[in-house]
Write a protein that holds these residues in place. Structure first.
Motif, PDB file in Angstrom:
ATOM      1  N   PHE A  69       0.857  -1.193   0.000  1.00 43.70           N
ATOM      2  CA  PHE A  69       0.000   0.000   0.000  1.00 43.70           C
ATOM      3  C   PHE A  69       0.890   1.239   0.000  1.00 43.70           C
ATOM      4  O   PHE A  69       2.053   1.185   0.431  1.00 43.70           O
ATOM      5  CB  PHE A  69      -0.890   0.021   1.240  1.00 43.70           C
ATOM      6  N   ALA A  70       0.316   2.355  -0.437  1.00 43.41           N
ATOM      7  CA  ALA A  70       1.062   3.611  -0.385  1.00 43.41           C
ATOM      8  C   ALA A  70       1.246   4.030   1.072  1.00 43.41           C
ATOM      9  O   ALA A  70       0.492   3.598   1.951  1.00 43.41           O
ATOM     10  CB  ALA A  70       0.302   4.686  -1.157  1.00 43.41           C
ATOM     11  N   LEU A 113     -12.915   7.210   1.474  1.00 47.62           N
ATOM     12  CA  LEU A 113     -12.609   5.924   0.849  1.00 47.62           C
ATOM     13  C   LEU A 113     -12.307   6.072  -0.640  1.00 47.62           C
ATOM     14  O   LEU A 113     -11.429   5.390  -1.172  1.00 47.62           O
ATOM     15  CB  LEU A 113     -13.743   4.922   1.095  1.00 47.62           C
ATOM     16  N   LYS A 114     -13.021   6.968  -1.282  1.00 48.97           N
ATOM     17  CA  LYS A 114     -12.746   7.211  -2.710  1.00 48.97           C
ATOM     18  C   LYS A 114     -11.284   7.661  -2.876  1.00 48.97           C
ATOM     19  O   LYS A 114     -10.553   7.158  -3.735  1.00 48.97           O
ATOM     20  CB  LYS A 114     -13.702   8.305  -3.224  1.00 48.97           C
ATOM     21  N   TYR A 115     -10.891   8.566  -2.005  1.00 46.06           N
ATOM     22  CA  TYR A 115      -9.521   9.088  -2.065  1.00 46.06           C
ATOM     23  C   TYR A 115      -8.502   7.971  -1.776  1.00 46.06           C
ATOM     24  O   TYR A 115      -7.528   7.788  -2.514  1.00 46.06           O
ATOM     25  CB  TYR A 115      -9.371  10.231  -1.058  1.00 46.06           C
ATOM     26  N   CYS A 116      -8.759   7.227  -0.690  1.00 44.46           N
ATOM     27  CA  CYS A 116      -7.820   6.169  -0.288  1.00 44.46           C
ATOM     28  C   CYS A 116      -7.706   5.098  -1.371  1.00 44.46           C
ATOM     29  O   CYS A 116      -6.627   4.566  -1.622  1.00 44.46           O
ATOM     30  CB  CYS A 116      -8.263   5.537   1.029  1.00 44.46           C
ATOM     31  N   ASN A 117      -8.826   4.779  -1.990  1.00 44.00           N
ATOM     32  CA  ASN A 117      -8.813   3.754  -3.033  1.00 44.00           C
ATOM     33  C   ASN A 117      -7.976   4.229  -4.226  1.00 44.00           C
ATOM     34  O   ASN A 117      -7.166   3.477  -4.765  1.00 44.00           O
ATOM     35  CB  ASN A 117     -10.246   3.446  -3.462  1.00 44.00           C
ATOM     36  N   GLU A 118      -8.175   5.489  -4.576  1.00 39.78           N
ATOM     37  CA  GLU A 118      -7.410   6.040  -5.702  1.00 39.78           C
ATOM     38  C   GLU A 118      -5.910   6.083  -5.385  1.00 39.78           C
ATOM     39  O   GLU A 118      -5.066   5.808  -6.232  1.00 39.78           O
ATOM     40  CB  GLU A 118      -7.899   7.457  -6.027  1.00 39.78           C
ATOM     41  N   ALA A 121     -15.414   0.127  -0.900  1.00 38.32           N
ATOM     42  CA  ALA A 121     -14.003   0.501  -0.961  1.00 38.32           C
ATOM     43  C   ALA A 121     -13.748   1.672  -1.919  1.00 38.32           C
ATOM     44  O   ALA A 121     -12.890   2.520  -1.658  1.00 38.32           O
ATOM     45  CB  ALA A 121     -13.170  -0.705  -1.382  1.00 38.32           C
ATOM     46  N   ASP A 122     -14.505   1.734  -3.005  1.00 37.31           N
ATOM     47  CA  ASP A 122     -14.278   2.811  -3.980  1.00 37.31           C
ATOM     48  C   ASP A 122     -15.030   4.091  -3.629  1.00 37.31           C
ATOM     49  O   ASP A 122     -15.052   5.036  -4.413  1.00 37.31           O
ATOM     50  CB  ASP A 122     -14.666   2.344  -5.392  1.00 37.31           C
TER      51      ASP A 122
END
Lengths: 559, 559
Positions: B95-96, B152-157, B267-268
């Protein structure tokens, strides 16, 4: 059960589907339709698409009876039911067509249990309501899960579509083929595997008939946690696959709580054994839940583990008259408080319903005429206590402004007579003219607003607008009658009624599922994100789409 | 609840995990461990991996208390808890790592609700049992579903891993990060959205504390359908995500029946609104079920719709002595028959348990000494009726060979004293020496066979082998005590106990889930086809695996 009690309520499923059907029963026509001679007339009508939409309930009843009697003879023909693919103009998906080598494979696997005789196949191609008809040429009757597995593995490899079928009592066209799908019947999978008389957990094959299971359990002091009008025919596997609701839901909850385990064969033939008989198990995702209510589109249920409650020692009934719907709701609250754990049904009907059963069925209102009536059933372990509770409750509500009159029953005949007032409403409605019926779930406090609203909206365009239902479950039966069928009346009702339901996050199908006929209305009850996810599950579990195609979910192209 | 009642039973989770921990409490050491001075000793022990496995419960209790008191100060350091990644030698997934620009984004989205202070973060990185510790550097406190969605959108990206966290009362290491996952807390999502006093349906945000919800409902005459030891801290969203069981399961069933709707963020970042408050809804697959018990690995629960039962008017208790386990089972059957709908708990304990509570806690056995004891609780709407039913039942079972002695309680103090005999067993066990504990589900008729079998198998290698539990739910607590920790004793118990459970299709985790610590044992309760399917669901719903990584399911490489 009387077949009528299954057939009448089913008919409303046609309203709001494509095409929309309506029911009509003129009492004077009944004797005519009871004659066998009417069959030629049935056939004539069925060849005319528009008229075919206008089904006569009494005719339906006769066809059902006749069809049942002549199930395996060539004397009775079902040509009156139009082929689904023609009536609904469905495009066949590019599945393979069954070949001789396929039949050889099946005959080798299931010797003597591969049905290809056209006459024998007829009743399995047509639904109970005689509203949809497929043209399958093969019916397979496996006895074991392993056989189901081998069949599906083969079909998946050969790209052959399959229609899982239990008792074929479904009301939304989910249980019969649309085209030539192979019918995979649970008819011979009718073995009880085990029953634990301590925990009350029953494990059985999917093809066990609900009523047979009940008969097996009752001498042991248990009952099935669900009861349906179709219990004499429906299979427990079908009940699970459609998440059947029924009469005991208020008391014992839905199958999502009572089904403890499932064995399912997936599209590729792999067997998913989640047949645990445990009340507590938190080891990973609860996969069985996905198959409950999936209408055979994600896998074929082959065995069920289910928690059965004790058979109640005492059953009592109260029939009450309420001055307003607000009082019906307040009585429900009081009822839950004072009857608590013994409450097993809380049904309501409006005055319009009572007038219909009085007028058309000559039943007698046992209480003072009122705008609303309530039927309360209790089931408990001690008759004296239950009667006392009911009496105290009755004294309380009649001493207040909630109830203006009431009567109590604890013995069979009177119980039956009181239940008849509620159960025979559908029958009375069909005698009132053309009936537009809707079976919906709504938040309980909104339940009757829809009826009131519809009365104002339709005004004189409707003959009667009435409401009744399982108030305890938030389940309303909205019914509109008219002297004759009219497109303009239907257009005044739909999609208004679905939009109304959608506005309050209600359900456009409380318990019958979506099947073939309601799949296009799913968006009124589910957001697009949910429908998309369902479609993804379908693709994941059945990549070739061989399991019960054309059912439950609209394809992406159809949305 | 006393913290001890939460901490003691939790410790058994360590047994059978990697590594396996054991509990020990010498009564004479208690006073020593109660001194703050012992903290230096704690730290010393924690630096020694082998000793770290041997946790002392009284020490645990103190740490819990101290940690709670000093939650937001820098005076107390939690260095004694080894980092999970070091202790369990886990490989970080690619993961980042969080960057300054990520923090800027979060701070802009949630001004003042982004916690990065190391001291403040500590309690959120460590589980209740102080057994696992992550090293997250960011805690986010959204207030709304839309904020969760944007996070979550941000984290997924950005490929940032996320650890959803409720009250952090989980017992299997599921609620804290393993590495540097962003902690996404429901702490500020604590609003009640609506309560319908007619249907009893409550809709609330995921971060509402269970006890607060109960306190909100009680004056309205309702209760939550679940009750847990951790109710003062646990969040309803966490309860749903872990499918919490608890004390009311026998009566009101599992959350799979009582949870009517969920709102979940995937998640997205897409929001799945299935927050319907309907008892009946058959429009497509029941997606919410997949998220119940998925331990935050498939989506983050943001709101819950739940059906709440009426608060019972009367509660009664009976404590009975049975001559054999066979009689315990027969008494259960009789009990279900005669008490029926008012039965709310049926617990059992063997004589070994009674001797332990007598010896170590100085409690008094209120009935004749017997091989088994049963505690029966009733909850009903009418106290007179309930007491009558219990008295009749007691007369019946004592008049037969089922029960040799019994006592009845209907007032607070005596009820509490009788419950203590059952509830304080875990406490008594920890005073008996090292405790090896197992929380399993089994078919009810097999429940005690495992204890008997284990007694024979372990013989003198064990000090005591005792069994007790929620017989009504098929949930057994098997406990083995010894004077000191021994690898050979542990090897004699495991994997034998899991294999035994597996043989009868039992569950190796009845209600606590798999989390981080039990995920490798899933195959004892689930077939490989089911595990494979679960992994497919995970990949489908969370392709990058950002949601609660390292939890619930073994990766394919780990199998």
């Amino acid at each position: 059960m009387a077949i009528s009690s299954l057939v009448w309520p089913c008919l409303f499923q046609y309203i709001g589907t494509v095409p929309r059907l309506v029911t009509r029963c003129q009492r004077k026509t009944r004797s005519i339709w009871n004659r066998t001679a009417t069959l030629s007339r049935i056939e004539k009508k069925a060849t005319e698409p528009l008229e075919a939409l206008l089904f006569l309930p009494s005719l339906q009843w006769n066809i059902s009876n006749i069809a049942k009697r002549n199930l395996h003879t060539s004397q009775f023909h079902l040509q009156e039911v139009m082929l689904t693919c023609e009536r609904y103009r469905v495009e066949r998906l590019p599945f393979a067509r069954i070949s001789d080598s396929d039949l050889t494979f099946f005959e080798h696997l299931l010797p003597g249990r591969v049905i290809t005789d056209a006459e024998e196949l007829k009743p399995f191609n047509v639904d109970w309501l005689k509203s949809v008809r497929g043209c399958s040429t093969v019916l397979l009757k496996p006895r074991t899960t392993m056989e189901v597995s081998q069949i599906l593995k083969y079909c998946n490899e050969k790209n052959l579509a399959v229609n899982p079928q239990g008792g074929n009592t479904g009301l939304v066209g989910g249980s019969v083929p649309v085209f030539d799908e192979i019918i995979l019947s649970t008819g011979l999978m009718n073995q009880i595997i085990s029953f634990d008389h301590i925990s009350g957990i029953l494990i059985c094959q999917a093809g066990c008939i609900l009523e047979n299971l009940n008969q097996y359990l009752e001498p042991k002091g248990f009952v099935m946690p669900l009861d349906l009008g179709a219990k004499g025919s429906c299979h427990i596997g079908g009940n699970v696959a459609t998440n059947a609701g029924g009469l005991r839901l208020l008391r014992y909850g839905s199958l999502r709580g009572t089904v403890l385990g499932l064995e399912v064969v997936l599209a590729d033939g792999s067997i998913l054994n989640c047949l645990a008989s445990l009340r507590k198990d938190n080891t990973g995702y609860d996969l069985k839940q996905l198959f409950i209510g999936s209408e055979g589109t994600l896998g074929m249920v082959t065995a069920v583990s289910i928690l059965c409650p004790r058979k109640p020692n005492a059953v009592n009934l109260a029939f009450l008259a309420c001055p307003s719907f607000s009082q019906v709701l307040r009585t429900f609250i009081t009822c839950k408080d004072m009857l608590g754990e013994i409450l097993s049904a809380y049904e309501f009907m409006d005055d319009g319903c009572m007038k219909l059963v009085e007028r058309h069925l000559k039943l007698t209102n046992p209480v003072t005429e009122s705008p609303f009536y309530v039927l309360i059933e209790t089931s408990g372990s001690n008759s004296t206590h239950d009667e006392e509770k009911l009496s105290h409750f009755l004294e309380h509500v009649m001493g207040s402004d909630l109830v203006v009159d009431g009567t109590l029953a604890s013995e069979g005949k009177k119980i039956k007579a009181l239940w008849a007032l509620r159960e025979r409403i559908t029958e009375a409605l069909t005698c009132d003219g053309v009936v537009y019926k809707y079976d919906i779930s709504l938040p309980v406090e909104k339940l009757y607003d829809l009826v009131t609203d519809m009365k104002v909206r339709l005004d004189t365009a409707a003959k009667n607008v009435v409401g009744y239902g399982h108030l305890g479950d938030g389940n309303l039966h909205l019914n509109v009658t008219a002297e004759s069928y009219s497109h303009s009346l239907l257009d005044a009702i739909e999609p208004y009624v679905y939009e109304w339901v959608s506005q309050y996050y209600g359900s456009i199908s409380a318990e019958h599922g979506l099947g073939f006929k309601k799949k296009h209305y799913i968006h009124y009850s589910k957001p697009k994100e949910a429908i998309l996810l369902m479609q993804q599950f379908k693709v994941m579990l059945d990549p070739k789409g061989i399991l019960n195609p054309y059912k439950t979910l609209p394809s992406k192209a159809e949305q």
